[in-house]
Design a protein around this motif. Structure first.
Motif, PDB file in Angstrom:
ATOM      1  N   LEU A   5     -96.190   9.661  17.994  1.00  0.00           N
ATOM      2  CA  LEU A   5     -96.897  10.381  17.016  1.00  0.00           C
ATOM      3  C   LEU A   5     -97.484   9.424  16.188  1.00  0.00           C
ATOM      4  CD1 LEU A   5     -95.335  14.154  16.910  1.00  0.00           C
ATOM      5  CD2 LEU A   5     -98.225  13.209  17.542  1.00  0.00           C
ATOM      6  N   ARG A   6     -96.215   8.364  15.743  1.00  0.00           N
ATOM      7  CA  ARG A   6     -95.834   7.046  14.568  1.00  0.00           C
ATOM      8  C   ARG A   6     -96.870   6.559  15.495  1.00  0.00           C
ATOM      9  NH1 ARG A   6     -92.895   8.874  10.631  1.00  0.00           N
ATOM     10  NH2 ARG A   6     -91.215   9.947  11.298  1.00  0.00           N
ATOM     11  N   GLY A   7     -96.963   6.024  16.536  1.00  0.00           N
ATOM     12  CA  GLY A   7     -98.235   5.238  17.338  1.00  0.00           C
ATOM     13  C   GLY A   7     -99.365   5.702  17.135  1.00  0.00           C
ATOM     14  N   MET A   8     -99.708   6.795  17.617  1.00  0.00           N
ATOM     15  CA  MET A   8    -100.994   7.285  16.838  1.00  0.00           C
ATOM     16  C   MET A   8    -101.816   7.156  15.873  1.00  0.00           C
ATOM     17  SD  MET A   8    -101.181  10.845  19.035  1.00  0.00           S
ATOM     18  CE  MET A   8    -103.140  11.285  18.739  1.00  0.00           C
ATOM     19  N   SER A   9    -100.474   7.537  14.595  1.00  0.00           N
ATOM     20  CA  SER A   9    -100.913   6.870  13.349  1.00  0.00           C
ATOM     21  C   SER A   9    -100.923   5.530  12.896  1.00  0.00           C
ATOM     22  CB  SER A   9     -99.829   8.015  12.693  1.00  0.00           C
ATOM     23  OG  SER A   9     -99.794   8.265  10.905  1.00  0.00           O
ATOM     24  N   ALA A  10    -100.298   5.103  12.813  1.00  0.00           N
ATOM     25  CA  ALA A  10    -100.753   3.596  12.632  1.00  0.00           C
ATOM     26  C   ALA A  10    -101.590   3.152  13.364  1.00  0.00           C
ATOM     27  CB  ALA A  10     -99.502   2.466  13.585  1.00  0.00           C
ATOM     28  N   GLU A  11    -102.478   3.795  14.958  1.00  0.00           N
ATOM     29  CA  GLU A  11    -103.557   3.296  14.641  1.00  0.00           C
ATOM     30  C   GLU A  11    -105.134   3.840  14.280  1.00  0.00           C
ATOM     31  OE1 GLU A  11    -104.147   2.900  19.500  1.00  0.00           O
ATOM     32  OE2 GLU A  11    -102.095   1.956  19.677  1.00  0.00           O
ATOM     33  N   GLY A  12    -104.604   4.703  13.569  1.00  0.00           N
ATOM     34  CA  GLY A  12    -105.733   5.655  12.828  1.00  0.00           C
ATOM     35  C   GLY A  12    -106.440   6.886  14.158  1.00  0.00           C
ATOM     36  N   ALA A  13    -105.474   7.011  14.770  1.00  0.00           N
ATOM     37  CA  ALA A  13    -105.601   8.375  15.250  1.00  0.00           C
ATOM     38  C   ALA A  13    -105.088   9.877  15.772  1.00  0.00           C
ATOM     39  CB  ALA A  13    -105.384   7.396  16.893  1.00  0.00           C
ATOM     40  N   LEU A  14    -104.487   9.779  14.703  1.00  0.00           N
ATOM     41  CA  LEU A  14    -103.847  10.771  14.417  1.00  0.00           C
ATOM     42  C   LEU A  14    -104.751  11.430  14.039  1.00  0.00           C
ATOM     43  CD1 LEU A  14    -101.755  13.270  15.264  1.00  0.00           C
ATOM     44  CD2 LEU A  14    -100.228  11.684  14.079  1.00  0.00           C
ATOM     45  N   ARG A  15    -105.218  12.941  14.219  1.00  0.00           N
ATOM     46  CA  ARG A  15    -106.056  13.086  13.221  1.00  0.00           C
ATOM     47  C   ARG A  15    -105.873  14.962  12.759  1.00  0.00           C
ATOM     48  NH1 ARG A  15    -111.375  13.987  17.030  1.00  0.00           N
ATOM     49  NH2 ARG A  15    -111.417  15.631  14.899  1.00  0.00           N
ATOM     50  N   ILE A  16    -104.456  14.764  12.187  1.00  0.00           N
ATOM     51  CA  ILE A  16    -103.600  16.152  11.941  1.00  0.00           C
ATOM     52  C   ILE A  16    -102.215  16.059  11.110  1.00  0.00           C
ATOM     53  CG2 ILE A  16    -105.122  17.714  13.243  1.00  0.00           C
ATOM     54  CD1 ILE A  16    -102.488  18.166  15.105  1.00  0.00           C
ATOM     55  N   PRO A  17    -102.035  16.631  10.863  1.00  0.00           N
ATOM     56  CA  PRO A  17    -100.406  16.291  10.116  1.00  0.00           C
ATOM     57  C   PRO A  17     -99.897  16.980  11.404  1.00  0.00           C
ATOM     58  CG  PRO A  17    -102.138  19.050   9.098  1.00  0.00           C
ATOM     59  CD  PRO A  17    -102.872  17.763   9.656  1.00  0.00           C
ATOM     60  N   MET A  18     -98.779  16.293  11.598  1.00  0.00           N
ATOM     61  CA  MET A  18     -97.422  16.644  12.781  1.00  0.00           C
ATOM     62  C   MET A  18     -96.107  16.143  11.424  1.00  0.00           C
ATOM     63  SD  MET A  18     -98.561  17.931  15.257  1.00  0.00           S
ATOM     64  CE  MET A  18     -97.493  17.762  16.209  1.00  0.00           C
ATOM     65  N   ILE A  19     -95.378  17.236  11.664  1.00  0.00           N
ATOM     66  CA  ILE A  19     -93.907  17.450  10.850  1.00  0.00           C
ATOM     67  C   ILE A  19     -92.919  16.560  12.201  1.00  0.00           C
ATOM     68  CG2 ILE A  19     -92.555  18.594   9.856  1.00  0.00           C
ATOM     69  CD1 ILE A  19     -94.631  19.743   8.769  1.00  0.00           C
ATOM     70  N   ALA A  20     -92.227  16.295  11.521  1.00  0.00           N
ATOM     71  CA  ALA A  20     -91.389  15.534  12.872  1.00  0.00           C
ATOM     72  C   ALA A  20     -89.931  16.749  12.443  1.00  0.00           C
ATOM     73  CB  ALA A  20     -91.546  13.689  12.596  1.00  0.00           C
ATOM     74  N   VAL A  21     -89.939  17.342  12.801  1.00  0.00           N
ATOM     75  CA  VAL A  21     -88.897  18.726  13.499  1.00  0.00           C
ATOM     76  C   VAL A  21     -87.294  17.604  13.851  1.00  0.00           C
ATOM     77  CG1 VAL A  21     -87.903  20.783  14.202  1.00  0.00           C
ATOM     78  CG2 VAL A  21     -90.087  20.198  13.019  1.00  0.00           C
ATOM     79  N   ASN A  22     -88.164  16.922  15.116  1.00  0.00           N
ATOM     80  CA  ASN A  22     -86.925  16.003  15.848  1.00  0.00           C
ATOM     81  C   ASN A  22     -85.901  14.939  14.972  1.00  0.00           C
ATOM     82  OD1 ASN A  22     -85.961  14.415  18.353  1.00  0.00           O
ATOM     83  ND2 ASN A  22     -86.967  12.539  17.058  1.00  0.00           N
ATOM     84  N   ASP A  23     -86.336  14.899  13.208  1.00  0.00           N
ATOM     85  CA  ASP A  23     -85.916  13.187  13.102  1.00  0.00           C
ATOM     86  C   ASP A  23     -84.980  14.470  11.324  1.00  0.00           C
ATOM     87  OD1 ASP A  23     -87.228  11.838  13.886  1.00  0.00           O
ATOM     88  OD2 ASP A  23     -89.027  11.427  12.474  1.00  0.00           O
ATOM     89  N   THR A  24     -85.109  15.852  11.565  1.00  0.00           N
ATOM     90  CA  THR A  24     -83.835  16.391  10.402  1.00  0.00           C
ATOM     91  C   THR A  24     -82.276  15.938  10.693  1.00  0.00           C
ATOM     92  OG1 THR A  24     -84.323  18.304  11.672  1.00  0.00           O
ATOM     93  CG2 THR A  24     -85.208  18.286  10.690  1.00  0.00           C
ATOM     94  N   ALA A  25     -81.512  16.225   9.772  1.00  0.00           N
ATOM     95  CA  ALA A  25     -79.875  15.614  10.512  1.00  0.00           C
ATOM     96  C   ALA A  25     -79.817  17.012  11.321  1.00  0.00           C
ATOM     97  CB  ALA A  25     -79.268  15.918   8.841  1.00  0.00           C
ATOM     98  N   THR A  26     -79.654  18.532  11.048  1.00  0.00           N
ATOM     99  CA  THR A  26     -79.018  18.869  11.933  1.00  0.00           C
ATOM    100  C   THR A  26     -79.960  18.780  13.551  1.00  0.00           C
ATOM    101  OG1 THR A  26     -80.916  20.734  10.989  1.00  0.00           O
ATOM    102  CG2 THR A  26     -78.972  20.688  10.218  1.00  0.00           C
ATOM    103  N   LYS A  27     -81.182  18.676  13.718  1.00  0.00           N
ATOM    104  CA  LYS A  27     -81.486  17.626  15.302  1.00  0.00           C
ATOM    105  C   LYS A  27     -80.761  16.930  15.087  1.00  0.00           C
ATOM    106  CE  LYS A  27     -84.930  18.212  18.450  1.00  0.00           C
ATOM    107  NZ  LYS A  27     -84.367  17.283  19.024  1.00  0.00           N
ATOM    108  N   ARG A  28     -80.850  15.676  14.952  1.00  0.00           N
ATOM    109  CA  ARG A  28     -80.418  14.347  15.612  1.00  0.00           C
ATOM    110  C   ARG A  28     -79.258  14.817  15.415  1.00  0.00           C
ATOM    111  NH1 ARG A  28     -83.329   9.455  12.128  1.00  0.00           N
ATOM    112  NH2 ARG A  28     -85.327   9.703  13.980  1.00  0.00           N
ATOM    113  N   MET A  29     -78.039  15.232  14.437  1.00  0.00           N
ATOM    114  CA  MET A  29     -76.728  15.498  14.585  1.00  0.00           C
ATOM    115  C   MET A  29     -75.661  16.309  16.027  1.00  0.00           C
ATOM    116  SD  MET A  29     -73.874  15.810  11.628  1.00  0.00           S
ATOM    117  CE  MET A  29     -74.287  14.471  11.048  1.00  0.00           C
TER     118      MET A  29
END
Length: 420
Positions: free
Chosen positions: A161-185
Motif C-alpha cells: 500500500l505504501r508503494g502504491m501511495s508513493a506512486e500516486g496510485a492509491l485512490r482510497i484511504p487505507m488504515i494500517a491496522v498492522n502497524d498498531t502496538a497491539t498488532k505488532r507486539m
C-alpha cells in the motif's frame, strides 16, 4: 433468513463450524465487548464490506461483530490453504455472511472470488496482503468511486500500500491496522512465534531441542519465532539485511550470519521477511540432507520454489501432511512445508484466538472509525488512532482481571509541563 450467495465446499459442515467458532469466541473477550456495543448501536447499518481474509474461526468472530453492527459482508479467502471449510459453511448458514472460499482452491478461483466480492460494490475493504485493493485498482477501477476506505492487517500488505501511495496510485484511504502496538507486539511476535512452531511440529514431528533453526528476518515476527525456538532448546541463527535489527539479534545472544553461511548448518529454515527470494538456489544447494524449509512471511515467494524444482530430480508429494520432499541429484532431501505458503496456517490453525482477539478488536473499532470519519481522510495510508489501540488494551486487561495504576493530576501536569 434467506441464505446469502456463496461458493463454499459443503454447507453440511455448518454445525461443526459453529462449534469451532464458539470455541474460539471463548478466548476473545475484547471482541465480544465490541460485538455487544455494535449490536446495541448499529454503527454500520447499510454499509457493504468486502473482505479478503483467512477463513478461520477467529475471522468469523470479527465478521459476526461487524454484522451485529449492521454491515452486509462478502468474504473471499486470502489463502486457500488456511480456509476452514466448516467455518466457511457456518458463516453462510448460521451467520448470514456471503463467503467465497474453499480449502485448496486453485489460483484462478482465488482471483475470481476477489472480483466477485468487489462486484457487490462495497463501501469498505478489509484486506490481508493488499490483493483485494490491488484487484480493485487494476481490474475494477470504476468501483472505487463508491469505496470510502479500508483496513490492511499485514506487514506485506502495508508495504504494498505504501508503494502504491508513493506512486500516486492509491485512490482510497487505507488504515494500517498492522502497524498498531497491539498488532505488532502480540499478533506478530507472540502469535506468529507460537503458531509457526506449531505448524512445523505438526507437519514434521521433529525435535527442536539441539537442532539449529535459521530464522530469516528479525522483525516482530522473527523475534517472536526466535524466542520460542530458543525456549524449546533450539540453537537459533538469525539472518538479516537491516544492520539495526541484526545488532539487536546479536545483543539478544543469537548468532547472526549471512544466509550463504547459515545454509550449510541449519536443520530448519523459516523465512519471515515479507520479501522474495530470501532462500535462493545457491542456499538450497548448500543445505544438509533432511533440511526443513518453511515460510511464515505471507506470500509463497520467500523461498525460491522454481529453483527448488529445478534442483530436484524427484519430488515426493506429501511424505507427511503438508510436507513435500525434494530429492537432489546427490541424494540429499529437502523438505518443504505447506507448499511454501504460510506454515502457521497451512499446517496448523494460525494464531491462537486470544491473540486474534486484540487484532480483530482493533480492526472492528477501526471499521467503525472509518464509517464515521472517511470524509476527513485523503487517499493514502493512515495510522490507527492511538485511542483505539489503548481502548483494546484496556478491554483485554479487564478481561484478564488485571488492574494498573493511573497517573495523579500532579503526575500528568509534570509530564505535560516544560517548567522545572
Amino acid at each position: 433468513m434467506a441464505q446469502p450467495a456463496n461458493d463454499v465446499a459443503d454447507l453440511g459442515l455448518a454445525r461443526a463450524g459453529v462449534r469451532r467458532v464458539e470455541w474460539a469466541e471463548r478466548a476473545m473477550p475484547a471482541l465480544r465487548g465490541v460485538h455487544r456495543r455494535f449490536a446495541a448501536d448499529r454503527p454500520l447499518e447499510g454499509w457493504r464490506i468486502a473482505a479478503c481474509m483467512h477463513v478461520t474461526a477467529e475471522t468469523a468472530n470479527l465478521l459476526r461483530a461487524l454484522s451485529a453492527g449492521g454491515a452486509d459482508i462478502a468474504l473471499a479467502a486470502s489463502n486457500p490453504m488456511s480456509t476452514q471449510d466448516d467455518t466457511a459453511a457456518a458463516l453462510v448458514d448460521a451467520y448470514g455472511v456471503s463467503v467465497y472460499a474453499r480449502a485448496g482452491m486453485d489460483p484462478a478461483t482465488y482471483e475470481r472470488n476477489l472480483v466477485t466480492v468487489l462486484e457487490r460494490r462495497p463501501h469498505l475493504l478489509l484486506d490481508d496482503g493488499c490483493d483485494l485493493v490491488n484487484t480493485a485498482h487494476a481490474e475494477l477501477p470504476g468501483l472505487l468511486s463508491e469505496v470510502l476506505g479500508g483496513c490492511e492487517q499485514t506487514t506485506t500488505g502495508v508495504i504494498r500500500l505504501r508503494g502504491m501511495s508513493a506512486e500516486g496510485a492509491l485512490r482510497i484511504p487505507m488504515i494500517a491496522v498492522n502497524d498498531t502496538a497491539t498488532k505488532r507486539m502480540f499478533d506478530n511476535r507472540y502469535g506468529t512465534g507460537q503458531s509457526t512452531i506449531d505448524g512445523i511440529l505438526r507437519a514434521t514431528n521433529t525435535m527442536l531441542a539441539g537442532r539449529t533453526m535459521v530464522v530469516a528476518g528479525f522483525g516482530f515476527c522473527g523475534r517472536g519465532l526466535a524466542e520460542r525456538a530458543r525456549g524449546m532448546g533450539a540453537r537459533v541463527v538469525v539472518t538479516e539485511v537491516d544492520p539495526v535489527k541484526a545488532l539487536d539479534a546479536v545483543m539478544q545472544g543469537y548468532t547472526v550470519l549471512p544466509m550463504e553461511r547459515a545454509a550449510a548448518i541449519g536443520d530448519v529454515f523459516v523465512t519471515v521477511t515479507g520479501n522474495r527470494d530470501v532462500v535462493r538456489a545457491e542456499h538450497l544447494a548448500a543445505m544438509k540432507d533432511g533440511a526443513v524449509l518453511a515460510n511464515s512471511g505471507h506470500f509463497d515467494v520467500e523461498i525460491d520454489l522454481p529453483a527448488l524444482e529445478d534442483l530436484a530430480v524427484e519430488v515426493r508429494r506429501e511424505v507427511r501432511p503438508q510436507a513435500d520432499e525434494y530429492v537432489l541429484a546427490d541424494g540429499r532431501r529437502l523438505v518443504l512445508l505447506a507448499e511454501g505458503r504460510l506454515v502457521n496456517l497451512g499446517a496448523a490453525e494460525g494464531h491462537p484466538a486470544a491473540i486474534m482477539d486484540m487484532s480483530f478488536a482493533v480492526q472492528a473499532l477501526t471499521v467503525d472509525y472509518l464509517a464515521r470519519n472517511h470524509k476527513d481522510l485523503a487517499p493514502g495510508v493512515h495510522d490507527v488512532p492511538g485511542e483505539i489501540d489503548t481502548e483494546v488494551a484496556r478491554l483485554e486487561l479487564a478481561a484478564l482481571n488485571v488492574d494498573i495504576d493511573a497517573m495523579t493530576p500532579g503526575q500528568e501536569d509534570y509530564l505535560s509541563s516544560w517548567r522545572v
